[in-house]
Design a protein around this motif. Structure first.
Motif, PDB file in Angstrom:
ATOM      1  N   GLU A  43      44.617  17.585  58.261  1.00 55.41           N
ATOM      2  CA  GLU A  43      43.558  17.670  57.258  1.00 55.41           C
ATOM      3  C   GLU A  43      43.720  16.637  56.141  1.00 55.41           C
ATOM      4  N   GLN A  44      44.969  16.443  55.708  1.00 53.60           N
ATOM      5  CA  GLN A  44      45.162  15.618  54.528  1.00 53.60           C
ATOM      6  C   GLN A  44      44.769  14.158  54.770  1.00 53.60           C
TER       7      GLN A  44
ATOM      8  N   CYS B  44      41.100  13.668  55.269  1.00 54.11           N
ATOM      9  CA  CYS B  44      40.321  13.726  54.040  1.00 54.11           C
ATOM     10  C   CYS B  44      40.426  12.430  53.251  1.00 54.11           C
TER      11      CYS B  44
ATOM     12  N   LYS C 198      38.546   9.522  55.138  1.00 56.27           N
ATOM     13  CA  LYS C 198      37.291   9.958  55.760  1.00 56.27           C
ATOM     14  C   LYS C 198      36.298   8.803  55.954  1.00 56.27           C
TER      15      LYS C 198
END
Ligand SMILES: [Zn+2]
Lengths: 241, 333
Positions: free
Chosen positions: B225-226, B229, B232
């Protein structure tokens, strides 16, 4: 007064021309799912046989169901487009009421008896509504039900202990289930199981004026909400289509 | 004078065309209704078409300032598309033709997209190669002359717009996602990581976008996720690059293989800024003429249906009364 009336709520297609006192013609055909292909040719035949064109119509009446969604939309779209283009007044009418009127026996009126028109709603359900009669007309005696046949019978039994005469393609689809008290289905071969557009025809003296805003209110009585879970397209569109 | 109706997906459209001159084009979008469901619900689309179609026709006729008697032909999209949605448009169009005593012209939706290129400004004449890319279809079509078409390549799975929208969804963007992906990608590095281009072999003009979508899915799962993000925009740019590169490579090779000097775009993906910019570069470099219709003619509209109807034989009374709609199928003969 010359009205064109049609109904596309079921697999049968019914079209009538004239008024309550003078029927100029009637066509009833088994359309299956081909309402789009069959409706306009049948309207054209009916008008042609009567020596008329669409421009000579005083009123258009269309059955708004409830019934098969896509069939209803073909009927209502055709009616709205004819009304808009010809500037002819438009009336939407209940297909359940037309069935009830076909069942009512005004001459030998049995006012004690209730009428239950039933239209197949697919997915194991039926649309139905209770009607009562007086010497000349039928009147709704309940709202529209959308139920599985067993549930409908239970609800009707809870509502009344008067005899209930029933007809419609919803009865034919579940004949064995409906053949129990208080419901008395008409015999399977009876032609009154079919919606007939003649019951939409108006009194000969009716006068209506065209107003383009009126046709916007004529829409199918869907009764059931769209089934979003099952039918969401995996093919998402975004702005790209 | 042609009145055209288009209801193949979720836009309710009507247009009036007079001898190649566009007098009115009205589009009533249903986006807000479908956003609630996160996609198009066919039954919802059909219901909205029926509510909107008559006001949309009225608006088109009054904007064009024509009297009903002036309409000689009524055209409608008869397919491909959502069958329930198409049926509303076809039933309406046939009844209007019947009432106006006009002829009827059934039009193929994809042929409509191509015919958007025959409309002003700067109409393009065949012979040409047309890339049709939208959320529903992705094809390369060779148009040797007006009214005649040969499919040179097509997608074997997802459509390009679908691939962009699905990518947007995987990246957690909203609906509709393709446009958001485009603007996010504008601030990212397209060479941050390499996503695969489907069927990337010389001479192959077909598309496949299921691989790139899967690659993004596994990339995001692996990246965690990190990282996903913080990078992105870069991931969006790299993903978009892979989809757009497939479109450009194959369109250019179609032009080379078929020895055709003119290229045009059709369909909603023509709005993608990366596609427009890079295809323009490639065409300039090879001295090919490129035409991209204005955005309102790229997304679904009825002007393109009217334009296609000019070059299709009209069906007179009573022949058209029995015409139906079809959900799928290639170009109408
Ligand atoms: Zn399209």
């Amino acid at each position: 007064m010359r009205a064109l009336a049609f109904d596309t709520a079921t697999e049968d297609l019914s079209i009538a021309l004239g008024n309550r006192q003078e029927l100029l013609g009637e066509i009833n055909i088994k359309a299956g799912r081909s309402h789009l292909e069959l409706l306009l040719p049948a309207i054209n035949d009916l008008l042609g046989n009567a020596g008329m064109t669409a421009a000579g119509l005083d009123l258009i009446c269309v059955g708004t169901g409830p019934g098969t969604f896509s069939g209803l939309r073909v009927g209502v779209a055709t009616a709205r487009a004819l009304s808009q283009s010809l500037e002819t007044p438009l009336q939407g009418q209940s297909s359940l009421a037309a069935l009830a009127e076909g069942m009512a026996d005004f001459a030998f009126g049995n006012m004690e008896e209730l009428l239950l028109p039933v239209i197949d709603a697919r997915r194991g359900q039926v649309f139905a509504q209770l009607y009562r009669t007086d010497a000349a007309s039928v009147m709704a005696a309940s709202g529209v039900f959308c139920e599985a046949p067993q549930d409908l019978i239970r609800k009707i039994a809870a509502l009344t202990d008067r005899p209930v005469r029933a007809a419609g393609n919803g009865i034919l689809s579940y004949f064995a289930l409906f053949d129990q008290k208080p419901v008395q289905p008409l015999p399977a071969a009876d032609r009154r199981h079919k919606v007939r557009a003649v019951y939409y025809l108006p009194a000969p003296g009716l006068k209506m004026k065209y107003d383009s805003r009126d046709l916007l209110d004529v829409l199918p009585a869907y009764i059931r909400e769209p089934d979003a879970d099952k039918t969401v397209l995996l093919r998402k569109k975004g702005i790209w289509l | 004078m042609i009145l055209a109706i288009e209801t193949s997906c979720d836009d309710t459209c009507a247009a009036v065309l007079d001898n190649g001159k566009l007098l009115a084009s009205v589009v009533s979008s249903q986006d807000e209704f479908h956003a609630r469901y996160g996609g198009i619900v066919p039954e919802v689309a059909s219901r909205r078409h029926l509510e909107l179609i008559n006001p949309v026709i009225e608006a088109a006729l009054s904007e064009a300032g024509v009297r009903p008697g002036q309409i000689g032909k009524v055209a409608a999209t008869t397919g491909p598309g959502l069958i329930g949605a198409l049926m509303v448009g076809v039933a309406t169009a046939k009844a209007v033709a019947y009432a106006f005593e006009a002829d009827f012209v059934p039009v193929d939706h994809l042929e409509g997209h191509i015919a958007a290129n025959y409309l002003p400004p700067e109409p393009l004449e065949p012979p040409m190669i047309c890339l049709i890319a939208s959320g529903g279809h992705t094809s390369i079509v060779h148009v040797p002359e007006r009214g005649s078409l040969e499919i040179a390549g097509r997608t074997l799975d997802d459509a390009a717009g679908e691939a962009l929208d699905k990518g947007a969804r995987l990246l957690g963007l909203g609906y509709p996602g393709g446009a958001e992906l485009d603007s996010l990608a504008a601030g990212g590095d397209p060479d941050f990581t390499a996503f695969p281009i489907g069927l990337d072999r010389p001479g192959n003009l077909d598309f496949s976008f299921s691989g790139v979508k899967t690659a993004l899915y596994y990339y995001l799962r692996k990246a965690g996720e990190q990282q996903a993000c913080s990078r992105k925009a870069d991931i969006a740019a790299s993903y978009q690059k892979a989809v757009v590169s497939a479109l450009i490579k194959k369109t250019i090779s179609a032009a080379v293989q078929l020895d055709c000097r003119r290229i045009c775009l059709a369909g909603g993906v023509s709005a993608n800024s990366e596609l427009r910019r890079r295809l323009k570069q490639e065409c300039d470099r090879r001295d090919l003429r490129l035409r991209i219709p204005p955005p309102q003619l790229c997304t679904d509209n009825a002007a393109m249906i009217a334009s296609a109807a000019r070059f299709r034989p009209a069906i007179g009374y009573p022949g058209y009364l029995t015409i139906g709609a079809r959900a799928s199928g290639a170009f109408a003969p």
